[in-house]
Design a protein around this motif. Structure first.
Motif, PDB file in Angstrom:
ATOM      1  N   GLY A  67       9.337   6.667   8.599  1.00  0.00           N
ATOM      2  CA  GLY A  67      10.790   6.665   8.747  1.00  0.00           C
ATOM      3  C   GLY A  67      11.226   6.366  10.166  1.00  0.00           C
ATOM      4  N   LYS A  68      10.524   6.964  11.137  1.00  0.00           N
ATOM      5  CA  LYS A  68      10.838   6.689  12.540  1.00  0.00           C
ATOM      6  C   LYS A  68      10.609   5.222  12.871  1.00  0.00           C
ATOM      7  CE  LYS A  68       9.600  11.328  14.185  1.00  0.00           C
ATOM      8  NZ  LYS A  68       8.615  12.122  14.957  1.00  0.00           N
ATOM      9  N   GLN A  69       9.516   4.664  12.381  1.00  0.00           N
ATOM     10  CA  GLN A  69       9.198   3.269  12.676  1.00  0.00           C
ATOM     11  C   GLN A  69      10.254   2.336  12.086  1.00  0.00           C
ATOM     12  OE1 GLN A  69       5.219   2.178  11.650  1.00  0.00           O
ATOM     13  NE2 GLN A  69       5.435   0.055  12.296  1.00  0.00           N
ATOM     14  N   LEU A  70      10.714   2.631  10.887  1.00  0.00           N
ATOM     15  CA  LEU A  70      11.760   1.803  10.283  1.00  0.00           C
ATOM     16  C   LEU A  70      13.053   1.873  11.094  1.00  0.00           C
ATOM     17  CD1 LEU A  70      11.212   2.658   6.503  1.00  0.00           C
ATOM     18  CD2 LEU A  70      10.739   0.468   7.614  1.00  0.00           C
ATOM     19  N   TRP A  83       6.573  -5.980   6.330  1.00  0.00           N
ATOM     20  CA  TRP A  83       5.983  -5.347   7.516  1.00  0.00           C
ATOM     21  C   TRP A  83       4.720  -4.554   7.150  1.00  0.00           C
ATOM     22  CZ3 TRP A  83      11.140  -2.939   9.734  1.00  0.00           C
ATOM     23  CH2 TRP A  83      11.976  -3.967  10.165  1.00  0.00           C
ATOM     24  N   ALA A  84       4.592  -4.196   5.901  1.00  0.00           N
ATOM     25  CA  ALA A  84       3.449  -3.394   5.459  1.00  0.00           C
ATOM     26  C   ALA A  84       2.524  -4.242   4.593  1.00  0.00           C
ATOM     27  CB  ALA A  84       3.928  -2.176   4.679  1.00  0.00           C
ATOM     28  N   ARG A  85       1.295  -3.808   4.466  1.00  0.00           N
ATOM     29  CA  ARG A  85       0.358  -4.472   3.577  1.00  0.00           C
ATOM     30  C   ARG A  85       0.815  -4.294   2.133  1.00  0.00           C
ATOM     31  NH1 ARG A  85      -5.486  -2.543   6.123  1.00  0.00           N
ATOM     32  NH2 ARG A  85      -5.260  -3.605   8.148  1.00  0.00           N
ATOM     33  N   PRO A  86       0.407  -5.187   1.245  1.00  0.00           N
ATOM     34  CA  PRO A  86       0.875  -5.108  -0.154  1.00  0.00           C
ATOM     35  C   PRO A  86       0.619  -3.752  -0.798  1.00  0.00           C
ATOM     36  CG  PRO A  86      -0.193  -7.218   0.249  1.00  0.00           C
ATOM     37  CD  PRO A  86      -0.402  -6.412   1.477  1.00  0.00           C
ATOM     38  N   GLU A  87      -0.522  -3.144  -0.495  1.00  0.00           N
ATOM     39  CA  GLU A  87      -0.845  -1.876  -1.143  1.00  0.00           C
ATOM     40  C   GLU A  87       0.009  -0.712  -0.614  1.00  0.00           C
ATOM     41  OE1 GLU A  87      -4.064  -2.584   2.051  1.00  0.00           O
ATOM     42  OE2 GLU A  87      -2.898  -3.743   0.569  1.00  0.00           O
ATOM     43  N   HIS A  88       0.712  -0.933   0.521  1.00  0.00           N
ATOM     44  CA  HIS A  88       1.543   0.124   1.103  1.00  0.00           C
ATOM     45  C   HIS A  88       3.034  -0.154   0.965  1.00  0.00           C
ATOM     46  CE1 HIS A  88      -2.066   1.900   2.650  1.00  0.00           C
ATOM     47  NE2 HIS A  88      -2.316   0.916   3.502  1.00  0.00           N
ATOM     48  N   GLN A  89       3.412  -1.250   0.319  1.00  0.00           N
ATOM     49  CA  GLN A  89       4.830  -1.591   0.231  1.00  0.00           C
ATOM     50  C   GLN A  89       5.613  -0.606  -0.630  1.00  0.00           C
ATOM     51  OE1 GLN A  89       5.304  -5.696  -0.927  1.00  0.00           O
ATOM     52  NE2 GLN A  89       4.330  -6.495   0.933  1.00  0.00           N
TER      53      GLN A  89
END
Length: 476
Positions: free
Chosen positions: A48-51, A70-76
């Motif tokens: 949340g902070k990074q976003l 911004w994230a890898r597919p498995e973390h989207q």
């Protein structure tokens, strides 16, 4: 509150739910304070902070699909869930596939990070003459004494104590309204939730109390936004520094005097024009504490009841005897809730876990699993090297004593009797069997017991029979 209450994720979720429940106009007022925006930002998860930081200095919205990239597919999926949480907190808006930070929150968070805007929201230092003896060490000792007095009150008076610490009406009301204590035959007593509260680290305990204070403030018709702004201000203050109350509203000054009863602030000025925040409130949103809570370490906010195993003090034998190497009145009082204490020395307490002592704890709502968790968390380092940590014979016995007490469970039901004719009874009996609502029956005496849910259908059948004949069974 089982599971492990009070972990970092839990209290952040709880305070997030409170913020989510605020109307948009309330959130606008909260976000107008740089200190509040910074405190909320510090309480967010790492993602949340990074976003927030990635969009903080952008003037135009971003496409949601671009943010997910911004994230890898498995973390989207995880990123999408965090965006949803930020939307519920009204920190971020999503419209037509675009995401944008709340403009008020964005502006005031920028001010908090760069030193602009209304910097008095971070508190106004008191530049007058101050007592040189008021140090961070003294404030920590004062806060610890006040907080432990509240915990001691919750646990109750042990046999060798004359009286419990005196607490204000506000503190007692919060303990009751939060479900940590309730009225028993001998006055206030600790509940199941209260015992679980004792197992939390002190920062999680403080959050629990503060959230309950917010609900109490609503009942008192206090301005919730003013209460929240002071709360977030206290979180941002510097330990050991004096601050003036001149810029605080009447509600905020009232809140300050009530938080003093918990040891969250210290006031040496009789007129109440100056206060010092203590470590109980200044470390609530610190990343250092968050890391220690996640790792199960002994951070600055950790309670002496939940220190890591290397500081354990309890030895439990297979014959249920306990040896506790402690001189803390609070720890001894906690043991007294489910242990029959036998002898006490300067740094050692001995006792035994008995059937009566466990049953006494069960009457307070304390469960067998909570007792076992407490003994495991506070086990002596020598016991931590064993697998399992506690003797199986003892843990099994504690659970068996709990099962003895829970063998009977009251269930609402209806008793049918006094059928004048067997034919009428058998018709009702067969119908009750068909729908599966019979709990007990005696066909010879024409009696049966049915469930509360089945009573409505049985009564409807009996009503139909009553219309066709004079046969009428009675119920009780």
């Amino acid at each position: 509150m089982a599971m492990q209450l009070g972990g970092e994720d839990e209290f952040k979720t709880t305070i997030a739910e409170y913020l989510e429940s605020l109307p948009p106009q309330f959130c606008k007022r909260v976000f107008s304070s740089p200190a509040a925006c910074l405190a909320i930002f510090r309480l967010l998860s790492t993602i949340g902070k990074q976003l927030i930081m990635s969009m903080l200095y952008l003037d135009s919205p971003l496409k949601l699909q671009d943010v997910l990239q911004w994230a890898r597919p498995e973390h989207q999926r995880l990123v999408r869930s965090k965006i949803h949480q930020l939307r519920k907190l009204q920190l971020l808006t999503e419209e037509k596939g675009n995401v944008l930070l709340n403009t008020i929150f964005q502006e005031q968070l920028c001010n908090a990070l760069t030193g602009g805007g209304d910097f008095s929201s971070f508190g106004v230092p008191d530049n007058g003459a101050r007592d040189a003896h008021i140090t961070a060490t003294r404030l920590s000792r004062y806060a610890g004494e006040r907080w432990e007095a509240m915990l001691r009150f919750m646990v109750g008076r042990s046999a060798n104590e004359a009286a419990l610490p005196a607490l204000s009406d506000t503190v007692q009301r919060i303990l009751q309204s939060s479900g940590l204590m309730d009225h028993g035959p001998d006055g206030l007593r600790i509940t199941n939730s209260g015992f679980q509260f004792l197992l939390q680290d002190s920062a999680a305990q403080v959050w629990t109390v503060l959230l309950q204070y917010l609900r109490l403030a609503e009942e008192k018709n206090m301005d919730v936004v003013e209460v929240l702004n002071l709360l977030f201000q206290l979180v941002s203050l510097q330990l050991g520094r004096a601050y003036t109350t001149a810029q605080l509203t009447a509600n905020q000054q009232r809140m300050l005097s009530e938080l003093r009863e918990f040891g969250l602030v210290y006031q040496d000025d009789p007129s109440g024009q100056r206060f010092y925040p203590t470590h109980l409130v200044t470390t609530l949103a610190s990343s250092g504490h968050a890391r220690s809570s996640d790792n199960g370490g002994t951070g600055p906010g950790q309670s002496e009841l939940t220190k890591s195993s290397e500081h354990g003090y309890i030895i439990l034998e297979t014959n249920c005897r306990i040896y506790a190497y402690t001189s803390s009145p609070l720890q001894i009082a906690i043991l007294g809730l489910f242990v029959r204490l036998v002898s006490r020395f300067s740094n050692l307490v001995t006792g035994a876990i008995t059937r009566d002592s466990v049953r006494q704890a069960l009457t307070h709502g304390i469960t067998a699993d909570q007792i076992i968790i407490f003994l495991t968390v506070n086990a002596h380092p020598q016991m931590q090297n064993r697998t399992p940590v506690l003797p199986v014979t003892v843990t099994d016995q504690i659970r068996l004593w709990e099962q003895e007490r829970n063998r009977l469970h009251p269930t609402g039901a209806y008793f049918y009797k006094d059928f004048e004719q067997r034919q009428g009874f058998e018709r009702v009996f067969r119908y009750a069997q068909d729908i599966g609502v019979i709990l007990w029956a005696n066909t010879e005496k024409r009696q049966m017991v049915v469930t509360r849910q089945g009573h409505a259908k049985i009564a409807e059948l009996v009503k139909g029979q009553r219309a066709s004949s004079a046969q009428t069974p009675s119920t009780s």
